[in-house]
Design a protein around this motif. Structure first.
Motif, short mmCIF file in Angstrom:
data_model
loop_
_atom_site.label_atom_id
_atom_site.label_comp_id
_atom_site.label_asym_id
_atom_site.label_seq_id
_atom_site.Cartn_x
_atom_site.Cartn_y
_atom_site.Cartn_z
N ARG A 3 12.13 -7.78 1.68
CA ARG A 3 11.51 -6.94 2.71
C ARG A 3 11.78 -5.45 2.43
O ARG A 3 10.88 -4.63 2.52
CB ARG A 3 12.03 -7.32 4.09
N HIS A 4 12.99 -5.13 2.08
CA HIS A 4 13.34 -3.75 1.77
C HIS A 4 12.55 -3.24 0.55
O HIS A 4 12.06 -2.12 0.54
CB HIS A 4 14.84 -3.61 1.50
N LEU A 5 12.43 -4.10 -0.47
CA LEU A 5 11.70 -3.70 -1.67
C LEU A 5 10.21 -3.53 -1.39
O LEU A 5 9.55 -2.66 -1.97
CB LEU A 5 11.91 -4.75 -2.77
N MET A 6 9.67 -4.34 -0.50
CA MET A 6 8.27 -4.17 -0.10
C MET A 6 8.07 -2.82 0.59
O MET A 6 7.11 -2.09 0.31
CB MET A 6 7.86 -5.31 0.84
N GLU A 7 8.97 -2.47 1.53
CA GLU A 7 8.85 -1.21 2.24
C GLU A 7 9.04 -0.02 1.30
O GLU A 7 8.49 1.06 1.53
CB GLU A 7 9.88 -1.15 3.38
N SER A 8 9.80 -0.21 0.23
CA SER A 8 10.03 0.84 -0.75
C SER A 8 8.95 0.88 -1.81
O SER A 8 9.04 1.66 -2.76
CB SER A 8 11.39 0.63 -1.43
N ARG A 9 7.94 0.03 -1.69
CA ARG A 9 6.82 -0.06 -2.63
C ARG A 9 7.25 -0.55 -4.02
O ARG A 9 6.51 -0.38 -4.98
CB ARG A 9 6.11 1.29 -2.78
N LEU A 10 8.43 -1.16 -4.10
CA LEU A 10 8.91 -1.66 -5.39
C LEU A 10 8.51 -3.11 -5.63
O LEU A 10 8.63 -3.61 -6.75
CB LEU A 10 10.43 -1.54 -5.46
N LEU A 11 8.04 -3.78 -4.59
CA LEU A 11 7.45 -5.10 -4.71
C LEU A 11 6.12 -5.10 -3.95
O LEU A 11 5.98 -4.38 -2.96
CB LEU A 11 8.35 -6.18 -4.10
N ARG A 12 5.19 -5.91 -4.41
CA ARG A 12 3.95 -6.09 -3.67
C ARG A 12 3.62 -7.58 -3.63
O ARG A 12 3.89 -8.33 -4.59
CB ARG A 12 2.80 -5.31 -4.31
N ALA A 13 3.05 -7.99 -2.52
CA ALA A 13 2.66 -9.39 -2.39
C ALA A 13 1.46 -9.66 -3.27
O ALA A 13 0.50 -8.90 -3.29
CB ALA A 13 2.32 -9.71 -0.93
N ASP A 14 1.53 -10.75 -4.03
CA ASP A 14 0.42 -11.10 -4.90
C ASP A 14 -0.73 -11.61 -4.06
O ASP A 14 -0.57 -12.47 -3.21
CB ASP A 14 0.88 -12.18 -5.89
#
Length: 333
Positions: A53-64
């Protein structure tokens, strides 16, 4: 992760596992399932979920797209650009507003006999900051854009802004060096600009890359020595006297420059001007390397032009060729 946590450096709850989870995703190419990642890392599923969740908010992960539990890592530079781009735009809008307020209020000081408002010079360093500023300045341009372009690669960097401005009815005039005629990639980029309505002329030498927006805002590009580590840099100048100086210099160069027309490559249409410039520098005793650098061409091309010049003048030395050529062009000029 909240914006406050991002910008203050405070670690979120469970943040000690965020780096491990990101490195796992980068190594694997994706997180196929949180449960699988938790088992591989030996971390509780809840903590992995929090890290994701933190990485998503930091734009370092994105949902495929199309799946509910697969996450793909994002390059950190792209994540930073995504996070700060909107902030940068707002910063530059507010800077422009501040300058406008200063100019409007300064008028009253001048009318009451006070000192004129001080000119403003601002130095920007870093590719992202420079791009953000140029985007904002281009959006605000309404009438005319004048460009002095000293380097061969720069047209491609700014060509999109030129095309957008021309489409809006803004006059765009560009002066670049003769070497743009021989560089294939630059010549094709220039043709795209001229086809869209940008006026492009060439001269032997452009002393410094600069842009003047609406005859009032002057932007001077760095020479590669101003920023740390060779970062892109520019100086933004708001001073009517300096702006007028650049307008006069631009118009003087424009009157002596040669239009870039058609799709032909090479120096055929500017041979006399180029030879005159080479001859002048040779007469001063400059080496081939210095002449090439001043005229923005390769040493190999420069030596080819010098050989042609010496052959045409039947000269036995570089210095003699320079002096004879200088005399020749002085008589014919």
């Amino acid at each position: 992760m909240s914006m406050t946590a991002l910008f203050t450096g405070r670690s979120p709850s469970g943040g000690e596992h965020v780096t491990d989870v990101y490195h796992y995703a980068a190594r694997k190419g994706a997180i196929e399932a949180v449960e699988v990642a938790a088992a591989d890392l030996g971390i509780d599923v809840h903590l992995v979920s929090e890290a994701v969740r933190h990485l998503m908010e930091s734009r370092l992960l994105r949902a495929d797209d199309g799946t509910g539990g697969r996450f793909v890592p994002v390059d950190p530079d792209l994540a930073v650009a995504s996070l700060v781009s909107s902030v940068e735009r707002e910063i530059y809008r507010r800077r422009e507003l501040i300058d406008q307020i200063r100019e409007r209020v300064g008028v009253f000081g001048a009318r009451t006999g006070g000192d004129p408002p001080p000119s403003t010079v601002e130095y920007l360093v870093g590719a992202m900051e420079v791009r953000g500023f140029l985007k904002t300045a281009g959006d605000a341009c309404r009438d005319e854009l004048l460009v002095l372009q000293g380097g061969v690669g720069e047209a491609g960097d700014l060509s999109q802004m030129f095309l957008v401005l021309v489409a809006r009815g803004v006059t765009v005039r560009v002066i670049c060096q003769h070497r743009s005629r021989a560089d294939v990639a630059t010549r094709l980029a220039m043709k795209r600009l001229t086809d869209a309505g940008v006026e492009v002329y060439t001269v032997s030498h452009v002393p410094r890359s600069a842009i003047v927006f609406d005859r009032s805002l002057v932007v001077l590009f760095g020479d590669g020595e101003g920023g740390e580590g060779g970062d892109v840099s520019l100086a933004r100048v708001r001073n009517q006297g300096i702006a007028q100086f650049f307008l006069d210099m631009f118009n003087h160069l424009w009157e002596t420059a040669t239009p870039l027309e058609g799709v032909e490559f090479g120096y055929a249409t500017v041979a006399d001007d180029l030879q005159q410039s080479i001859a002048t520098l040779m007469a001063k005793g400059y080496t081939d390397e210095v002449v090439a650098r001043k005229l923005g061409m390769s040493v190999r091309s420069c030596r080819r032009h010098i050989a042609t010049l010496m052959r045409d003048l039947d000269a036995t030395s570089r210095f003699q060729a320079g002096v004879e050529a200088a005399r020749k062009f002085l008589k014919t000029g």
